[in-house]
Design a protein around this motif. Sequence first.
Motif, PDB file in Angstrom:
ATOM      1  N   GLU A   1     -47.653   0.154   8.192  1.00  0.00           N
ATOM      2  CA  GLU A   1     -47.108  -0.095   9.524  1.00  0.00           C
ATOM      3  C   GLU A   1     -45.596  -0.107   9.461  1.00  0.00           C
ATOM      4  O   GLU A   1     -44.998  -0.428   8.439  1.00  0.00           O
ATOM      5  N   ASP A   2     -44.989   0.286  10.568  1.00  0.00           N
ATOM      6  CA  ASP A   2     -43.540   0.216  10.691  1.00  0.00           C
ATOM      7  C   ASP A   2     -43.141  -1.192  11.137  1.00  0.00           C
ATOM      8  O   ASP A   2     -43.992  -2.017  11.475  1.00  0.00           O
ATOM      9  N   SER A   3     -41.852  -1.459  11.151  1.00  0.00           N
ATOM     10  CA  SER A   3     -41.380  -2.821  11.397  1.00  0.00           C
ATOM     11  C   SER A   3     -41.761  -3.352  12.771  1.00  0.00           C
ATOM     12  O   SER A   3     -41.812  -4.566  12.973  1.00  0.00           O
ATOM     13  N   ASP A   4     -42.053  -2.470  13.716  1.00  0.00           N
ATOM     14  CA  ASP A   4     -42.448  -2.938  15.044  1.00  0.00           C
ATOM     15  C   ASP A   4     -43.958  -3.122  15.162  1.00  0.00           C
ATOM     16  O   ASP A   4     -44.462  -3.493  16.217  1.00  0.00           O
ATOM     17  N   GLY A   5     -44.685  -2.869  14.076  1.00  0.00           N
ATOM     18  CA  GLY A   5     -46.122  -3.091  14.088  1.00  0.00           C
ATOM     19  C   GLY A   5     -46.955  -1.874  14.420  1.00  0.00           C
ATOM     20  O   GLY A   5     -48.182  -1.952  14.438  1.00  0.00           O
ATOM     21  N   ARG A   6     -46.314  -0.734  14.666  1.00  0.00           N
ATOM     22  CA  ARG A   6     -47.109   0.461  14.945  1.00  0.00           C
ATOM     23  C   ARG A   6     -47.616   1.054  13.624  1.00  0.00           C
ATOM     24  O   ARG A   6     -46.976   0.941  12.593  1.00  0.00           O
TER      25      ARG A   6
ATOM     26  N   CYS B   1     -61.150  -1.175  10.691  1.00  0.00           N
ATOM     27  CA  CYS B   1     -60.711  -2.265  11.559  1.00  0.00           C
ATOM     28  C   CYS B   1     -59.287  -2.671  11.212  1.00  0.00           C
ATOM     29  O   CYS B   1     -58.991  -2.934  10.037  1.00  0.00           O
ATOM     30  N   LEU B   2     -58.408  -2.705  12.227  1.00  0.00           N
ATOM     31  CA  LEU B   2     -57.000  -3.052  12.031  1.00  0.00           C
ATOM     32  C   LEU B   2     -56.737  -4.476  12.518  1.00  0.00           C
ATOM     33  O   LEU B   2     -56.945  -4.788  13.682  1.00  0.00           O
ATOM     34  N   PRO B   3     -56.267  -5.368  11.638  1.00  0.00           N
ATOM     35  CA  PRO B   3     -55.996  -6.756  12.052  1.00  0.00           C
ATOM     36  C   PRO B   3     -54.748  -6.866  12.924  1.00  0.00           C
ATOM     37  O   PRO B   3     -53.724  -6.238  12.650  1.00  0.00           O
ATOM     38  N   MET B   4     -54.841  -7.675  13.966  1.00  0.00           N
ATOM     39  CA  MET B   4     -53.722  -7.935  14.871  1.00  0.00           C
ATOM     40  C   MET B   4     -53.742  -9.403  15.260  1.00  0.00           C
ATOM     41  O   MET B   4     -54.813  -9.998  15.391  1.00  0.00           O
ATOM     42  N   GLU B   5     -52.570  -9.986  15.442  1.00  0.00           N
ATOM     43  CA  GLU B   5     -52.487 -11.392  15.806  1.00  0.00           C
ATOM     44  C   GLU B   5     -52.083 -11.566  17.267  1.00  0.00           C
ATOM     45  O   GLU B   5     -51.321 -10.767  17.817  1.00  0.00           O
ATOM     46  N   VAL B   6     -52.627 -12.621  17.859  1.00  0.00           N
ATOM     47  CA  VAL B   6     -52.283 -13.006  19.219  1.00  0.00           C
ATOM     48  C   VAL B   6     -51.713 -14.428  19.147  1.00  0.00           C
ATOM     49  O   VAL B   6     -52.453 -15.366  18.860  1.00  0.00           O
TER      50      VAL B   6
ATOM     51  N   HIS C   1     -45.974  -8.910   9.662  1.00  0.00           N
ATOM     52  CA  HIS C   1     -46.380  -7.529   9.410  1.00  0.00           C
ATOM     53  C   HIS C   1     -47.877  -7.307   9.605  1.00  0.00           C
ATOM     54  O   HIS C   1     -48.567  -6.800   8.737  1.00  0.00           O
ATOM     55  N   MET C   2     -48.363  -7.690  10.770  1.00  0.00           N
ATOM     56  CA  MET C   2     -49.687  -7.276  11.220  1.00  0.00           C
ATOM     57  C   MET C   2     -49.476  -6.139  12.213  1.00  0.00           C
ATOM     58  O   MET C   2     -48.375  -5.926  12.725  1.00  0.00           O
ATOM     59  N   PHE C   3     -50.535  -5.408  12.486  1.00  0.00           N
ATOM     60  CA  PHE C   3     -50.407  -4.348  13.476  1.00  0.00           C
ATOM     61  C   PHE C   3     -50.160  -4.944  14.858  1.00  0.00           C
ATOM     62  O   PHE C   3     -50.575  -6.068  15.156  1.00  0.00           O
ATOM     63  N   ASN C   4     -49.479  -4.184  15.701  1.00  0.00           N
ATOM     64  CA  ASN C   4     -49.079  -4.638  17.027  1.00  0.00           C
ATOM     65  C   ASN C   4     -49.523  -3.609  18.049  1.00  0.00           C
ATOM     66  O   ASN C   4     -49.173  -2.433  17.962  1.00  0.00           O
ATOM     67  N   VAL C   5     -50.287  -4.057  19.030  1.00  0.00           N
ATOM     68  CA  VAL C   5     -50.782  -3.147  20.067  1.00  0.00           C
ATOM     69  C   VAL C   5     -50.059  -3.350  21.391  1.00  0.00           C
ATOM     70  O   VAL C   5     -50.376  -2.710  22.391  1.00  0.00           O
ATOM     71  N   ASN C   6     -49.064  -4.227  21.411  1.00  0.00           N
ATOM     72  CA  ASN C   6     -48.322  -4.538  22.631  1.00  0.00           C
ATOM     73  C   ASN C   6     -47.358  -3.387  22.965  1.00  0.00           C
ATOM     74  O   ASN C   6     -46.380  -3.160  22.266  1.00  0.00           O
TER      75      ASN C   6
END
Length: 662
Positions: free
Chosen positions: A43-48, A69-74, A82-87
């Motif tokens: 992942e890049d620094s912005d979570g993409r 499955c890609l882990p993401m935090e809410v 450094h988790m994936f970001n879908v925002n």
Amino acid sequence: MKPVYKEKYPHLFEPMVVGKNKVVFRNRALVAPIGSIATGGGEDSDGRINNYGIDTCMNYIRGGFASVCLPMEVPIDGGHEHMFNVNPKTCNQMNFQLLQRSVHAYKGLTFAELLHCGPFVNLEGYPRLGADNRISNGHEVKAANLEDMEEICRLFAQYAKWCKTAKFDGILLHMGHGWLFNDFLSPLTNHRTDEFGGSVENRCRFPLKVIKAIREAIGDDLLIELRLNGNDELSGGILPEDCAQQCLIFQDYVDMIHITCGNRLDAMARPKQHPSNFFPMAHNAYASEIVKKAGVKIPIGVVGAVYNPEIAEEILAKGQADYILMARAAMADPEIIKKAKEGREDDIRPCLRCNYCMDHGRREALTTELHLLGAPSYDRHCATNPLAFQSASKKRFPPAERVKKVAIIGGGVAGMQAAISCADRGHNVVLYEKTDKLGGQALLSDVMSFKKEMKLFHEYLERQVKKRQNIIVMMNTLATPEMIDDLDPDAVIVAVGAEQIVPNIPGVEKATMSFDVFGNEDKVGKKVLIIGGGDIGVELSIHLSSLDHECTIVEMGHFIAPKAQLTERISYIEVMQEKNVVTKVDTTCVEITDKGAYVENADGKQFIEADTVIICVGTKSLAEERDKFIDIAFDVINVGDCVKASSIVHAVHTGFDAGLTL
């Protein structure tokens, strides 16, 4: 060609149809959420997700798995960095579309794991929330009120919509391992007296509110899967029967549930959460079976030490689960399912269950708490797969310019890995081994029941060496400079290993060196004193204790197994306690006698009686043997312990790199 794999694995390769939209999983093997897809360089620094991350996911899909499955935090980076970001407000979603098109081309599926760290949130300005007010690991945890719950429902609904926009096929809600929802579900942490505490139904009420908010936001367009603890593995926590009741409550609102275990309230539960080699295979299958027998109608999966396709098939055939998930075994060999399908089980690279992949460069080992290093390097490695995580960059190395003749001196793990790497680059290899067995120090593990994975690994390397026609193995051959000079190779890889250190202790000649114990346990007396509390000393104490010896370890440092990673070290400590191994740290051995040894510490000098004293203070490189081959060829590369007495990780990676760079 007919699908002969269905004769051996009829359940594993049976498609699974899930949900109202009848989503098809091409088989019953799913990849569990793996955080190191991101922290391993994906992942890049912005979570993409970046190209490395997409390639990693595709390795699993091309390797035969039905989904990733890609882990993401809410909220994002709530408890981990450094988790994936879908925002889409902070990370555009273009690269997720790259992922989806690639995965879907193979008829694979993608899931986004959403979790809230709750009591373990580490985000400035954001409260640590739980079911109760309490102090946890030195931090104040606030009992979530109705306003907090509504905000979390809103957040998860919003993230679910973003996952839908990013074209994910499903959402996995993490409700285990001590995170926020597990904090409500578990009687260990939920002592509320309002409508959100007490009975199983009440403890499910808040997690169910979140599930309903998500379902209202996305309808049936995405699958919803839950990860639930079948057992908290801590006294007073969730048991399988509790989990079964939870599943019966949730099943009308979700499409599938898989069973895990463990709670991060106490780091001592971590080896169960990510089972080390001291735990049985498929250690959660008993719990998933209890859930299924309770009458749950949706598919029930299981994760945890589902080590190989045979175990997966057995779980499914017994009806203990409807699907299985793999993480560490998939990291060790992303093609594990494909190789099973093709009848190439002998080519599956085994996982050591050492948890190096989980802990190194990320977690503090000398602790009883679960927390990240102050400045984590995220220097991620797999002990057996030299192309995992950041090492995937090595796939971009150019091919060899020409075929070379390569001599490799030493047939231990580093030497065998170097031979395989060289051969796969097209070079012709002559491997010299001075004994009648390949494996080197790894052979010492063969007699230890809890090191069976190491035996599987060195046997795997030996098979791979023997399968390659461009590798000639010279057994019982002590390579000499004259012999190598006559061969006149283009390159020489030196893998002569290390030797045991003999400390300067009066009477040391009366002791036994640790390597001489393995396979000769019948010569060891009842009372054993082990000088040195590193990994080998610890494993030796556990091994001998299992054979009814009474073991004491003397370690001059402050910690037992100080170089072990967190999960491995906790396992060591727990098993040593079970085996009644006595440990004395900050203690120095000053003299060895026929009856035991004198030791000194802050309490002064004392005598420890022992029938056998074993020296286990480490190893040092065979520098003199190594340096005989300086300038014997155009390229001379030293690998493994002869460079630095180290670990299996160092042996595998230096051996692989030597071949890769020729």
